[in-house]
Write a protein that holds these residues in place. Sequence first.
Motif, short mmCIF file in Angstrom:
data_model
loop_
_atom_site.label_atom_id
_atom_site.label_comp_id
_atom_site.label_asym_id
_atom_site.label_seq_id
_atom_site.Cartn_x
_atom_site.Cartn_y
_atom_site.Cartn_z
N GLU A 31 3.00 1.12 -11.92
CA GLU A 31 3.07 0.84 -10.47
C GLU A 31 2.26 0.89 -9.52
O GLU A 31 2.24 0.03 -8.54
CB GLU A 31 4.50 2.11 -9.78
N THR A 32 0.86 1.48 -9.94
CA THR A 32 -0.24 1.96 -8.88
C THR A 32 -1.06 0.68 -8.95
O THR A 32 -1.73 -0.22 -9.03
CB THR A 32 -0.72 3.24 -8.54
N ILE A 35 0.14 -2.35 -7.97
CA ILE A 35 -0.35 -2.74 -6.59
C ILE A 35 -1.59 -2.39 -5.96
O ILE A 35 -1.43 -3.58 -5.45
CB ILE A 35 1.01 -1.05 -5.68
N CYS A 36 -2.19 -2.22 -6.79
CA CYS A 36 -3.51 -2.32 -6.72
C CYS A 36 -4.66 -3.74 -6.97
O CYS A 36 -4.97 -4.53 -6.69
CB CYS A 36 -4.39 -1.30 -7.74
N VAL A 41 2.61 -7.34 -3.90
CA VAL A 41 4.05 -6.12 -3.67
C VAL A 41 3.97 -5.61 -1.96
O VAL A 41 2.98 -4.95 -2.21
CB VAL A 41 3.52 -5.36 -4.99
N TYR A 46 7.22 -2.03 -2.43
CA TYR A 46 6.26 -1.31 -2.36
C TYR A 46 6.10 0.45 -2.36
O TYR A 46 5.19 0.75 -3.35
CB TYR A 46 5.10 -2.09 -1.38
N THR A 47 6.28 0.08 -1.71
CA THR A 47 6.82 1.98 -1.13
C THR A 47 7.92 2.73 -2.00
O THR A 47 7.53 3.71 -2.07
CB THR A 47 7.32 2.32 0.33
N LEU A 50 5.52 3.13 -4.49
CA LEU A 50 4.76 3.97 -4.46
C LEU A 50 5.11 5.40 -5.47
O LEU A 50 4.48 6.30 -5.28
CB LEU A 50 3.81 3.56 -3.96
N ASN A 85 3.80 5.51 3.34
CA ASN A 85 4.10 4.66 2.66
C ASN A 85 4.57 5.90 0.95
O ASN A 85 4.88 4.79 0.19
CB ASN A 85 2.54 4.10 2.48
N ILE A 257 -6.13 -2.57 -1.49
CA ILE A 257 -4.67 -2.24 -1.13
C ILE A 257 -4.74 -2.95 0.02
O ILE A 257 -3.88 -3.48 0.65
CB ILE A 257 -4.79 -0.65 -0.33
N ALA A 260 -2.25 -0.78 4.98
CA ALA A 260 -1.22 -0.11 4.15
C ALA A 260 0.42 0.20 5.07
O ALA A 260 1.15 -0.68 4.71
CB ALA A 260 -1.90 1.30 3.62
N ARG A 263 1.24 -3.72 4.77
CA ARG A 263 1.81 -3.63 4.34
C ARG A 263 3.16 -3.23 3.92
O ARG A 263 4.50 -4.01 3.24
CB ARG A 263 1.20 -3.62 2.83
#
Length: 325
Positions: A31-32, A35-36, A41, A46-47, A50, A85, A257, A260, A263
């Motif tokens: 997942e991360t 995201i990165c 995303v 996104y949240t 995370l 987030n 990121i 954030a 985002r």
Amino acid sequence: MFKSIFSSQNCKLYLKEDHSNVRKVIATTAETRLICNDPFVVGVKYTGMLSKACSFVMSGLTESGLILPKEKETIVFNVLRGGLNFGLREALADAYGWNEHGSAFISAQRARIKKDSEQWHITESHYKKVYVPKIATVVLGDVVATGTSLHHAMNELIHSVKKSNSQLRNIVFFTIGGERSERIIEEADKKCRQLFPDYESSIVVYFEGCFKVADTETDLYIKITGTDLLRLNSHMAPEFVESQYENPSYPLERCTIYDAGSRAFWLPEYKEDVKQYWESVLSLADSGVSFQDLLGRRFPSLDAKRFGNVDLKDICKKQLDKFDQ
């Protein structure tokens, strides 16, 4: 420098070996990594991803023996708005099946002292709703570049615990961020050990890497100092490094990121920021800058040959086309 301490289908944890009281963990999850790597995303997706990653890591921290939190002693300390987030209230519920852990909130908005200044200060910190159990394990998260908001938050947390005649037992801090995170938590850890006799541990969890922050000396075509979290010269999980080869746009992103807060919660502002970056990269490509040149500046340790024959203009156009989808 980092050793593997936990591995499962969902996440892997690496521990930094040093002599500090603060344990520094680099966590990697599917997942991360996404995201990165992929700035598209966004929003609830996104949240949610995370939060899921935080849940996997909390389980891993417990299984590895680094922390054994108790439900009614645990409080999620939300630093508005970046801390939201991470979805830590839900992450703890998912990791442990909890329902009765608490949440607290403070606001901490940073800004440059002057335009183009490299010094930052807190401009908004009026909202505060802090509940602290008599013995508290605090879990919090934030994106950290300069650390201005985190420093303010830790001071407020320790002050609130003292004021309520409570005791801090543990701090677990999640971040997509830079080395300033551990410096601030180390300072807080020292205070906690002086103030709270039963204090046990502080843990900093870096998702995917401890990233360098762009400054005035960073040799890049495009950068925002004091904000951009860079892959350049950073300590990263090997899984994250390998994931860069999945798409040639990944290692070229301006920031790991971006912003954030927007985002997650205000996409027009966020998308304009990402779009402006890729428009600027396209201008570089039009002026003759190649993929290999840009990769050499942003992630020089990668093997450009593994990407094959890549045209920077094509990458930019594919990224910009996504804004019309």
